[in-house]
Design a protein around this motif. Sequence first.
Motif, PDB file in Angstrom:
ATOM      1  N   ARG A 196       8.407  10.563   4.218  1.00  0.00           N
ATOM      2  CA  ARG A 196       9.640   9.815   4.479  1.00  0.00           C
ATOM      3  C   ARG A 196       9.514   8.387   3.985  1.00  0.00           C
ATOM      4  O   ARG A 196       8.424   7.803   3.931  1.00  0.00           O
ATOM      5  CB  ARG A 196      10.031   9.896   5.944  1.00  0.00           C
ATOM      6  CG  ARG A 196       9.452   8.970   7.016  1.00  0.00           C
ATOM      7  CD  ARG A 196       8.072   8.534   6.928  1.00  0.00           C
ATOM      8  NE  ARG A 196       7.611   7.837   8.107  1.00  0.00           N
ATOM      9  CZ  ARG A 196       7.409   6.500   8.171  1.00  0.00           C
ATOM     10  NH1 ARG A 196       7.612   5.736   7.125  1.00  0.00           N
ATOM     11  NH2 ARG A 196       6.976   5.951   9.284  1.00  0.00           N
ATOM     12  N   PHE A 197      10.645   7.834   3.578  1.00  0.00           N
ATOM     13  CA  PHE A 197      10.726   6.414   3.267  1.00  0.00           C
ATOM     14  C   PHE A 197      11.704   5.851   4.292  1.00  0.00           C
ATOM     15  O   PHE A 197      12.786   6.388   4.472  1.00  0.00           O
ATOM     16  CB  PHE A 197      11.228   6.209   1.831  1.00  0.00           C
ATOM     17  CG  PHE A 197      11.441   4.766   1.478  1.00  0.00           C
ATOM     18  CD1 PHE A 197      10.391   3.857   1.559  1.00  0.00           C
ATOM     19  CD2 PHE A 197      12.684   4.294   1.073  1.00  0.00           C
ATOM     20  CE1 PHE A 197      10.578   2.515   1.256  1.00  0.00           C
ATOM     21  CE2 PHE A 197      12.880   2.958   0.767  1.00  0.00           C
ATOM     22  CZ  PHE A 197      11.826   2.070   0.860  1.00  0.00           C
ATOM     23  N   ALA A 198      11.270   4.796   5.006  1.00  0.00           N
ATOM     24  CA  ALA A 198      12.033   4.373   6.193  1.00  0.00           C
ATOM     25  C   ALA A 198      12.309   2.867   6.210  1.00  0.00           C
ATOM     26  O   ALA A 198      11.749   2.133   7.025  1.00  0.00           O
ATOM     27  CB  ALA A 198      11.262   4.788   7.452  1.00  0.00           C
ATOM     28  N   PRO A 199      13.171   2.394   5.338  1.00  0.00           N
ATOM     29  CA  PRO A 199      13.431   0.949   5.288  1.00  0.00           C
ATOM     30  C   PRO A 199      14.312   0.454   6.442  1.00  0.00           C
ATOM     31  O   PRO A 199      15.068   1.227   7.027  1.00  0.00           O
ATOM     32  CB  PRO A 199      14.166   0.778   3.956  1.00  0.00           C
ATOM     33  CG  PRO A 199      14.842   2.089   3.722  1.00  0.00           C
ATOM     34  CD  PRO A 199      13.959   3.139   4.339  1.00  0.00           C
ATOM     35  N   SER A 200      14.180  -0.813   6.740  1.00  0.00           N
ATOM     36  CA  SER A 200      15.048  -1.473   7.730  1.00  0.00           C
ATOM     37  C   SER A 200      16.117  -2.250   6.959  1.00  0.00           C
ATOM     38  O   SER A 200      15.774  -3.057   6.104  1.00  0.00           O
ATOM     39  CB  SER A 200      14.241  -2.441   8.587  1.00  0.00           C
ATOM     40  OG  SER A 200      13.183  -1.756   9.202  1.00  0.00           O
ATOM     41  N   PRO A 201      17.383  -2.011   7.275  1.00  0.00           N
ATOM     42  CA  PRO A 201      18.445  -2.653   6.496  1.00  0.00           C
ATOM     43  C   PRO A 201      18.740  -4.087   6.941  1.00  0.00           C
ATOM     44  O   PRO A 201      19.836  -4.395   7.381  1.00  0.00           O
ATOM     45  CB  PRO A 201      19.647  -1.729   6.738  1.00  0.00           C
ATOM     46  CG  PRO A 201      19.396  -1.171   8.096  1.00  0.00           C
ATOM     47  CD  PRO A 201      17.914  -1.069   8.270  1.00  0.00           C
ATOM     48  N   ASN A 202      17.734  -4.932   6.823  1.00  0.00           N
ATOM     49  CA  ASN A 202      17.993  -6.333   7.173  1.00  0.00           C
ATOM     50  C   ASN A 202      17.846  -7.239   5.954  1.00  0.00           C
ATOM     51  O   ASN A 202      17.590  -8.430   6.079  1.00  0.00           O
ATOM     52  CB  ASN A 202      17.109  -6.784   8.347  1.00  0.00           C
ATOM     53  CG  ASN A 202      15.667  -6.389   8.144  1.00  0.00           C
ATOM     54  OD1 ASN A 202      15.232  -6.250   7.007  1.00  0.00           O
ATOM     55  ND2 ASN A 202      14.933  -6.176   9.213  1.00  0.00           N
ATOM     56  N   GLY A 203      18.014  -6.669   4.796  1.00  0.00           N
ATOM     57  CA  GLY A 203      17.965  -7.425   3.555  1.00  0.00           C
ATOM     58  C   GLY A 203      18.055  -6.438   2.406  1.00  0.00           C
ATOM     59  O   GLY A 203      18.126  -5.220   2.645  1.00  0.00           O
ATOM     60  N   PHE A 204      18.069  -6.941   1.192  1.00  0.00           N
ATOM     61  CA  PHE A 204      18.107  -6.056   0.031  1.00  0.00           C
ATOM     62  C   PHE A 204      16.690  -5.579  -0.296  1.00  0.00           C
ATOM     63  O   PHE A 204      15.723  -6.317  -0.083  1.00  0.00           O
ATOM     64  CB  PHE A 204      18.712  -6.771  -1.172  1.00  0.00           C
ATOM     65  CG  PHE A 204      20.173  -7.054  -1.021  1.00  0.00           C
ATOM     66  CD1 PHE A 204      21.079  -6.007  -0.842  1.00  0.00           C
ATOM     67  CD2 PHE A 204      20.661  -8.355  -1.040  1.00  0.00           C
ATOM     68  CE1 PHE A 204      22.434  -6.252  -0.688  1.00  0.00           C
ATOM     69  CE2 PHE A 204      22.019  -8.606  -0.886  1.00  0.00           C
ATOM     70  CZ  PHE A 204      22.906  -7.564  -0.710  1.00  0.00           C
ATOM     71  N   LEU A 205      16.582  -4.377  -0.813  1.00  0.00           N
ATOM     72  CA  LEU A 205      15.271  -3.838  -1.184  1.00  0.00           C
ATOM     73  C   LEU A 205      14.688  -4.640  -2.344  1.00  0.00           C
ATOM     74  O   LEU A 205      15.401  -5.070  -3.239  1.00  0.00           O
ATOM     75  CB  LEU A 205      15.400  -2.376  -1.611  1.00  0.00           C
ATOM     76  CG  LEU A 205      15.923  -1.386  -0.573  1.00  0.00           C
ATOM     77  CD1 LEU A 205      15.843   0.038  -1.132  1.00  0.00           C
ATOM     78  CD2 LEU A 205      15.146  -1.487   0.741  1.00  0.00           C
ATOM     79  N   HIS A 206      13.360  -4.835  -2.311  1.00  0.00           N
ATOM     80  CA  HIS A 206      12.696  -5.542  -3.404  1.00  0.00           C
ATOM     81  C   HIS A 206      11.668  -4.613  -4.069  1.00  0.00           C
ATOM     82  O   HIS A 206      11.568  -3.421  -3.725  1.00  0.00           O
ATOM     83  CB  HIS A 206      12.084  -6.852  -2.915  1.00  0.00           C
ATOM     84  CG  HIS A 206      11.175  -6.699  -1.720  1.00  0.00           C
ATOM     85  ND1 HIS A 206      10.040  -5.930  -1.750  1.00  0.00           N
ATOM     86  CD2 HIS A 206      11.261  -7.214  -0.466  1.00  0.00           C
ATOM     87  CE1 HIS A 206       9.448  -5.997  -0.575  1.00  0.00           C
ATOM     88  NE2 HIS A 206      10.174  -6.757   0.235  1.00  0.00           N
TER      89      HIS A 206
ATOM     90  N   LEU B  68      11.876 -13.894   2.632  1.00  0.00           N
ATOM     91  CA  LEU B  68      11.593 -14.950   1.649  1.00  0.00           C
ATOM     92  C   LEU B  68      12.537 -14.843   0.458  1.00  0.00           C
ATOM     93  O   LEU B  68      12.402 -15.565  -0.523  1.00  0.00           O
ATOM     94  CB  LEU B  68      10.149 -14.832   1.147  1.00  0.00           C
ATOM     95  CG  LEU B  68       9.075 -15.228   2.142  1.00  0.00           C
ATOM     96  CD1 LEU B  68       7.693 -14.958   1.565  1.00  0.00           C
ATOM     97  CD2 LEU B  68       9.210 -16.698   2.496  1.00  0.00           C
ATOM     98  N   ASP B  69      13.496 -13.889   0.567  1.00  0.00           N
ATOM     99  CA  ASP B  69      14.459 -13.706  -0.506  1.00  0.00           C
ATOM    100  C   ASP B  69      13.773 -13.378  -1.832  1.00  0.00           C
ATOM    101  O   ASP B  69      14.152 -13.902  -2.879  1.00  0.00           O
ATOM    102  CB  ASP B  69      15.330 -14.963  -0.640  1.00  0.00           C
ATOM    103  CG  ASP B  69      16.705 -14.577  -1.170  1.00  0.00           C
ATOM    104  OD1 ASP B  69      17.016 -13.379  -1.119  1.00  0.00           O
ATOM    105  OD2 ASP B  69      17.432 -15.465  -1.635  1.00  0.00           O
ATOM    106  N   SER B  70      12.728 -12.565  -1.759  1.00  0.00           N
ATOM    107  CA  SER B  70      12.033 -12.165  -2.982  1.00  0.00           C
ATOM    108  C   SER B  70      13.025 -11.477  -3.909  1.00  0.00           C
ATOM    109  O   SER B  70      13.973 -10.879  -3.453  1.00  0.00           O
ATOM    110  CB  SER B  70      10.927 -11.180  -2.651  1.00  0.00           C
ATOM    111  OG  SER B  70      10.060 -11.743  -1.734  1.00  0.00           O
ATOM    112  N   THR B  71      12.761 -11.551  -5.152  1.00  0.00           N
ATOM    113  CA  THR B  71      13.669 -10.963  -6.129  1.00  0.00           C
ATOM    114  C   THR B  71      14.016  -9.528  -5.735  1.00  0.00           C
ATOM    115  O   THR B  71      13.153  -8.657  -5.693  1.00  0.00           O
ATOM    116  CB  THR B  71      13.018 -10.965  -7.510  1.00  0.00           C
ATOM    117  OG1 THR B  71      12.458 -12.254  -7.696  1.00  0.00           O
ATOM    118  CG2 THR B  71      14.033 -10.696  -8.581  1.00  0.00           C
ATOM    119  N   SER B  72      15.262  -9.323  -5.442  1.00  0.00           N
ATOM    120  CA  SER B  72      15.668  -7.993  -4.998  1.00  0.00           C
ATOM    121  C   SER B  72      15.928  -7.100  -6.204  1.00  0.00           C
ATOM    122  O   SER B  72      16.119  -7.572  -7.321  1.00  0.00           O
ATOM    123  CB  SER B  72      16.930  -8.111  -4.158  1.00  0.00           C
ATOM    124  OG  SER B  72      17.980  -8.605  -4.968  1.00  0.00           O
TER     125      SER B  72
END
Length: 261
Positions: free
Chosen positions: A7-17, A236-240
């Motif tokens: 599974r891939f389980a991201p938290s939607p609190n920002g854009f994926l990087h 840190l707003d890394s390049t999304s």
Amino acid sequence: MHRPVFRFAPSPNGFLHLGHAYSALLNARMASEAGGRLLLRIEDTDQTRSRPEFVQAIFEDLAWLGLDWEEPVRIQSQHFADYEANLARLWEMSAIYPCFCSRKTALGHALPTCDPDGQPHYGGFCRALRRSEAERRVTRGDTHGWRLDMERLGDGEARQWGDAMIAKRRVGSSYHIAVVTDDALQGVTLVVRGQDIEPATPLHKLLQRLLALPTPHYLHHQLIRDSAGQKLSKSLDSTSLRQLRAAGTTAEDIRRKLGFA
Ligand code: GLU
């Protein structure tokens, strides 16, 4: 033969990087090589930080990367009852206790030692409440979170977390109880995730043991760093992936850069 479940389980609190892209692509490749299944799960129990537009962006960015996952996608905010049921079981066996302290009060009761996230260990003020008193306050509706009672649970590796909060005040759940509940419910057999989460794994194994849930295999992969060697992070707003895409980077470029060409 049972097919392995990833599974891939991201938290939607920002854009994926790029770090998320690496994790997702690695899960997809391992699943495909093993003849396994790949699930996508949206970890949005913290509704103060999650936003619907980030959920939408996760679907778009992963599809753009060329990934495929099984439907329906499990959205954690639709399953609070499952996490509450497991919390109730843990309370029944006195493995957790309700904590009524605000963040500030908890800090006032903190020990001088810190957990792997650098947060001071909770001093156990609410652990000392009588059960009848704790129950009365829960029933009355006093705002509370739930903490593991590490004094009772002994001295495994998870102890480095102290009386970890496994359900946050007002949120009613937390990453730890939700991730363990869902990995079991979804039959996940291989958890492939970043090294940044590795310190939480003993905590997850402890919860699995207490709840008599199967423990999946864990593999913690390297983190993708920026040119300055810093870990990428949504905060840190890394390049999304969206920024890269807007700047003309193709999905193929990203696969190549991350070693999945
Ligand atoms: N939702 C977590 C995150 O985005 C990852 C959870 C996990 O893979 O166990 O950091």
